[in-house]
Design an enzyme around this catalytic site. Structure first.
Site, PDB file in Angstrom:
ATOM      1  N   ASP A  25     -13.189 -35.231  -7.525  1.00  0.00           N
ATOM      2  CA  ASP A  25     -11.935 -35.985  -7.436  1.00  0.00           C
ATOM      3  C   ASP A  25     -10.969 -35.635  -8.564  1.00  0.00           C
ATOM      4  OD1 ASP A  25     -13.056 -37.424  -5.240  1.00  0.00           O
ATOM      5  OD2 ASP A  25     -14.109 -38.679  -6.691  1.00  0.00           O
ATOM      6  N   LYS A  28      -8.399 -31.204  -7.000  1.00  0.00           N
ATOM      7  CA  LYS A  28      -8.496 -29.805  -6.577  1.00  0.00           C
ATOM      8  C   LYS A  28      -7.588 -29.509  -5.395  1.00  0.00           C
ATOM      9  CE  LYS A  28     -12.933 -30.198  -5.994  1.00  0.00           C
ATOM     10  NZ  LYS A  28     -13.191 -31.477  -6.658  1.00  0.00           N
ATOM     11  N   GLY A  52     -13.231 -34.787   0.136  1.00  0.00           N
ATOM     12  CA  GLY A  52     -12.055 -35.305   0.828  1.00  0.00           C
ATOM     13  C   GLY A  52     -10.859 -35.224  -0.076  1.00  0.00           C
ATOM     14  N   HIS A  53      -9.788 -34.667   0.427  1.00  0.00           N
ATOM     15  CA  HIS A  53      -8.571 -34.762  -0.357  1.00  0.00           C
ATOM     16  C   HIS A  53      -7.360 -34.866   0.532  1.00  0.00           C
ATOM     17  CE1 HIS A  53      -9.590 -30.347  -0.507  1.00  0.00           C
ATOM     18  NE2 HIS A  53      -8.495 -30.373   0.198  1.00  0.00           N
ATOM     19  N   GLN A 236     -16.517 -31.350  -4.611  1.00  0.00           N
ATOM     20  CA  GLN A 236     -17.206 -32.153  -5.636  1.00  0.00           C
ATOM     21  C   GLN A 236     -16.902 -31.529  -7.015  1.00  0.00           C
ATOM     22  OE1 GLN A 236     -19.535 -31.265  -2.743  1.00  0.00           O
ATOM     23  NE2 GLN A 236     -18.390 -32.931  -1.859  1.00  0.00           N
TER      24      GLN A 236
HETATM   25  P1  IMP Z   1     -23.545 -37.048  -1.292  1.00  0.00           P
HETATM   26  O1  IMP Z   1     -22.867 -35.762  -1.604  1.00  0.00           O
HETATM   27  O2  IMP Z   1     -22.906 -37.828  -0.182  1.00  0.00           O
HETATM   28  O3  IMP Z   1     -25.026 -36.871  -1.094  1.00  0.00           O
HETATM   29  O4  IMP Z   1     -23.400 -38.003  -2.590  1.00  0.00           O
HETATM   30  C1  IMP Z   1     -24.066 -37.683  -3.814  1.00  0.00           C
HETATM   31  C2  IMP Z   1     -23.192 -38.051  -5.005  1.00  0.00           C
HETATM   32  O5  IMP Z   1     -22.064 -37.205  -5.051  1.00  0.00           O
HETATM   33  C3  IMP Z   1     -22.642 -39.487  -4.959  1.00  0.00           C
HETATM   34  O6  IMP Z   1     -22.552 -39.966  -6.295  1.00  0.00           O
HETATM   35  C4  IMP Z   1     -21.251 -39.303  -4.390  1.00  0.00           C
HETATM   36  O7  IMP Z   1     -20.377 -40.338  -4.784  1.00  0.00           O
HETATM   37  C5  IMP Z   1     -20.873 -37.982  -5.040  1.00  0.00           C
HETATM   38  N1  IMP Z   1     -19.861 -37.250  -4.275  1.00  0.00           N
HETATM   39  C6  IMP Z   1     -20.029 -36.552  -3.130  1.00  0.00           C
HETATM   40  N2  IMP Z   1     -18.871 -36.002  -2.744  1.00  0.00           N
HETATM   41  C7  IMP Z   1     -17.955 -36.334  -3.660  1.00  0.00           C
HETATM   42  C8  IMP Z   1     -16.566 -36.004  -3.826  1.00  0.00           C
HETATM   43  O8  IMP Z   1     -15.950 -35.291  -3.038  1.00  0.00           O
HETATM   44  N3  IMP Z   1     -15.968 -36.544  -4.927  1.00  0.00           N
HETATM   45  C9  IMP Z   1     -16.637 -37.296  -5.839  1.00  0.00           C
HETATM   46  N4  IMP Z   1     -17.927 -37.621  -5.729  1.00  0.00           N
HETATM   47  C10 IMP Z   1     -18.587 -37.127  -4.651  1.00  0.00           C
END
Ligand code: IMP
Length: 436
Positions: A25, A28, A52-53, A236
């Site tokens: 977040d 990017k 997501g953006h 991420q």
């Molecule tokens: P997962 O990727 O859904 O398995 O989540 C694992 C961890 O990564 C959690 O703490 C989510 O909040 C974090 N996470 C996954 N995608 C994002 C993102 O795009 N931005 C910020 N945190 C993310």
């Protein structure tokens, strides 16, 4: 246009990776969109629709999860790389919503045949595990990302190529669904899935997506050989990397620049510049270590002013001061050449701004993130306090127009990370940017 103002980048390098330098977040989407103009291809190498953006372009907002933001520009080609996990249903919805907004999504989008599919039982397992974990939950996005990567590494995953091979698809779905159903019902007392229905649904996805499926590795290397310019778009952030992040509170892929090589089949020599995107403060979503977190009015101010709510889940993000050990770790892991420092304007109203410069762990000073100490919670962040500038920097486009205190802050970050902030973002819009 800002993109052409970056034409120096065009002259010097062919391919650029844009990587999140913190916990995701970082903004990017805006940076990729900004730099996009001088590139021919934008490729994603990991993750799925957990990313997501929102990209703001010509007064329209586009919500992107799987598809790189290059899709907004009609002359760019976008690739979903083999390192991704793709929920075909989510992909089709995203394509539909982009088309409804007037964009063309067709031959400009390619999907690697070796990317893996997310199936509904992956999502169900993700949610069931999180619920069962109670306070130890990771705080995932609940999209099935972890279980889909588990299937990949366990060598029983369903690849995109299987969607257009009915016999293989049926056999794989029957095998994996039976096994996952047993876990869902036996361990978690959750509802199970009908393999026949899944087969029909995924066969249909294959029929629709078929023309978009290609050998992504061959394709991207052809582009590189033809001197097309490629941007590798990270999702991420570095501290969510499965190997290098704050494990187990991480996502299930390699978010660092090394992921480009494996997640697209691109050799390291083709990655010419790495841009790390980092906020002027820190946020994270979900559980896990966050040493500079602010659970007070300052944190609330960052959340409100920075609009720190998840684009995918809407969850309020945790907020805190800038953590230099995180940025230094990111600079090392990604070999950062440049820093894109975002949301500087969010700090405008503070009278004092703190920055974590190091950690004290068991009597020793640590300048990088002390991952080993996280489990025992025996680290102490050490701060330096800066005077706030208390002047609006929102929308400032020239470095010289920043107040001295803001320039001091940026300079300190550059010195401490040994990385120049070539891009400084002062607002969500493209124009609200300082390019250096
Ligand atoms: P997962 O990727 O859904 O398995 O989540 C694992 C961890 O990564 C959690 O703490 C989510 O909040 C974090 N996470 C996954 N995608 C994002 C993102 O795009 N931005 C910020 N945190 C993310």
């Amino acid at each position: 246009m800002l993109g052409s103002a970056r034409s120096d980048m065009r002259d010097k390098v062919q391919n650029v990776a844009v990587i999140g330098a913190q916990w995701g977040d970082e903004g990017k989407g805006k940076i990729v969109d900004l730099l996009c103009e001088s590139f021919d291809v934008v490729a994603r190498y990991q993750g799925g629709h957990n990313a997501g953006h929102t990209v703001k372009f010509e007064d329209k907002h586009f919500a992107l999860r799987l598809i790189p933001s290059g899709i907004i520009h009609p002359d760019k080609l976008c690739l979903l790389g083999n390192g991704m996990v793709i929920d075909p249903d989510a992909l089709l919805s995203e394509i539909e919503s982009l088309r409804a907004a007037g964009l063309t999504v067709g031959e400009n989008l390619l999907i690697s045949d070796s990317a893996h599919c997310i199936l509904p039982y992956h999502k169900a397992l993700d949610l069931a595990r999180e619920q069962a974990a109670g306070v130890a939950k990771i705080g995932t996005t609940g999209r099935g990302i972890g279980p889909a990567y588990e299937a990949k590494v366990g060598r029983y995953g369903i690849r995109i190529a299987d969607l257009v091979d009915p016999a293989v698809l049926r056999q794989k779905i029957e095998f994996t669904c039976a096994e996952r159903n047993a876990v869902l019902s036996g361990v978690y007392k959750s509802a199970t899935f009908d393999p026949n229905k899944l087969y029909e649904d995924y066969l249909r996805y294959g029929e629709i997506l078929g023309p978009r499926i290609t050998n992504g590795t061959v394709w991207i290397n052809e582009q590189i050989r033809a001197k097309k310019r490629v941007m590798f778009e990270g999702a991420q952030g570095t501290m969510l990397d499965i190997d290098h992040g704050t494990y187990p509170f991480v996502t299930s892929s390699n978010t660092v620049v090394g992921g480009v090589c494996t997640g697209l089949g691109v050799a390291p020599k083709h990655i010419h510049t790495v841009v790390g995107v980092g906020k002027a403060y820190t946020t994270r979503v979900g559980g896990g270590a966050f040493p500079t977190e602010l659970n007070d009015a300052h944190g609330e101010h960052l959340r409100k002013r920075g609009n720190e709510f998840g684009t995918v889940t809407g969850r309020p993000r945790r907020t805190g001061w800038l953590d230099l050990p995180v940025l230094r770790t990111s600079a090392i892991l990604n070999g950062l050449d440049e820093l894109a420092l975002t949301k500087l304007d969010v700090l405008d109203e503070f009278d004092e701004i703190r920055v974590c410069t190091s950690y004290k762990v068991r009597g020793e000073t640590w300048n990088t993130f002390p991952a080993f100490a996280v489990a025992h919670d025996d680290y102490q962040p050490e701060y330096r306090t800066f005077k706030g500038w208390q002047t609006s920097t929102a929308g400032v486009t020239s470095y010289d127009d920043l107040p001295q205190a803001a320039r001091d802050y940026v300079k300190f970050i550059e010195d401490e990370t040994e990385t120049k902030a070539t891009i400084i973002s002062t607002g969500p819009r493209r124009e609200e940017t300082i390019l250096r």
